[in-house]
Write a protein that holds these residues in place. Sequence first.
Motif, PDB file in Angstrom:
ATOM      1  N   VAL A 181      41.897   3.127 -18.802  1.00 62.14           N
ATOM      2  CA  VAL A 181      40.509   2.929 -19.246  1.00 62.14           C
ATOM      3  C   VAL A 181      40.454   1.825 -20.300  1.00 62.14           C
ATOM      4  N   VAL A 229      34.586  -8.850 -22.064  1.00 64.74           N
ATOM      5  CA  VAL A 229      35.241  -8.520 -23.334  1.00 64.74           C
ATOM      6  C   VAL A 229      36.265  -9.632 -23.621  1.00 64.74           C
ATOM      7  N   THR A 281      38.180  -6.926 -19.145  1.00 65.49           N
ATOM      8  CA  THR A 281      37.044  -7.351 -18.334  1.00 65.49           C
ATOM      9  C   THR A 281      36.587  -8.717 -18.830  1.00 65.49           C
ATOM     10  N   SER A 289      41.140  -1.529 -18.676  1.00 62.71           N
ATOM     11  CA  SER A 289      40.024  -1.943 -17.820  1.00 62.71           C
ATOM     12  C   SER A 289      38.876  -2.502 -18.644  1.00 62.71           C
ATOM     13  N   ILE A 290      38.635  -1.928 -19.796  1.00 65.69           N
ATOM     14  CA  ILE A 290      37.565  -2.426 -20.670  1.00 65.69           C
ATOM     15  C   ILE A 290      38.019  -3.699 -21.378  1.00 65.69           C
ATOM     16  N   TRP A 291      39.208  -3.666 -21.960  1.00 75.29           N
ATOM     17  CA  TRP A 291      39.721  -4.765 -22.777  1.00 75.29           C
ATOM     18  C   TRP A 291      39.777  -6.079 -21.998  1.00 75.29           C
TER      19      TRP A 291
END
Length: 138
Positions: free
Chosen positions: A19, A29, A26, A22-24
């Motif tokens: 998670v 970001v 993108t 996946s956020i870091w």
Amino acid sequence: MVPEINWIAVVLATLSTMVVGSIWYTPKVFGNYWMKAAKVTPGEAKGAVIPIVVTLIVSFISAWVLAGATYLSFDFYGGSYLTNALLTALILWGGFTATRFITHDAFEGRPVGLTALNCLHELVTFMVMGLIIGLFGV
């Protein structure tokens, strides 16, 4: 002494790394910067299955080691299990992960910004794992 490990916490901590990553990474970001600095083109993710499986395996190992080290820290120092987990995560990140990233990236001539980005990603990853392990306790 064998550390007591909460395996549910270890599995959740393992999944949390996916998670966070996946956020870091993108594009909205840090993904665009990472692709440019690491010289990765957007279409290269076609063969991502093997890296994802490898990431899950090594994340499980990291979470398991963090859980064991947290238990040992808690058993030795006492106090709050959560505080022990977060401090242990920070110490393991600083003493092993960050130092190894910096060493390898220096020899490979990687941009300092890329090293910082990846080191900070690992810091956030370890702290989230520590949070999960600390909240679940043993």
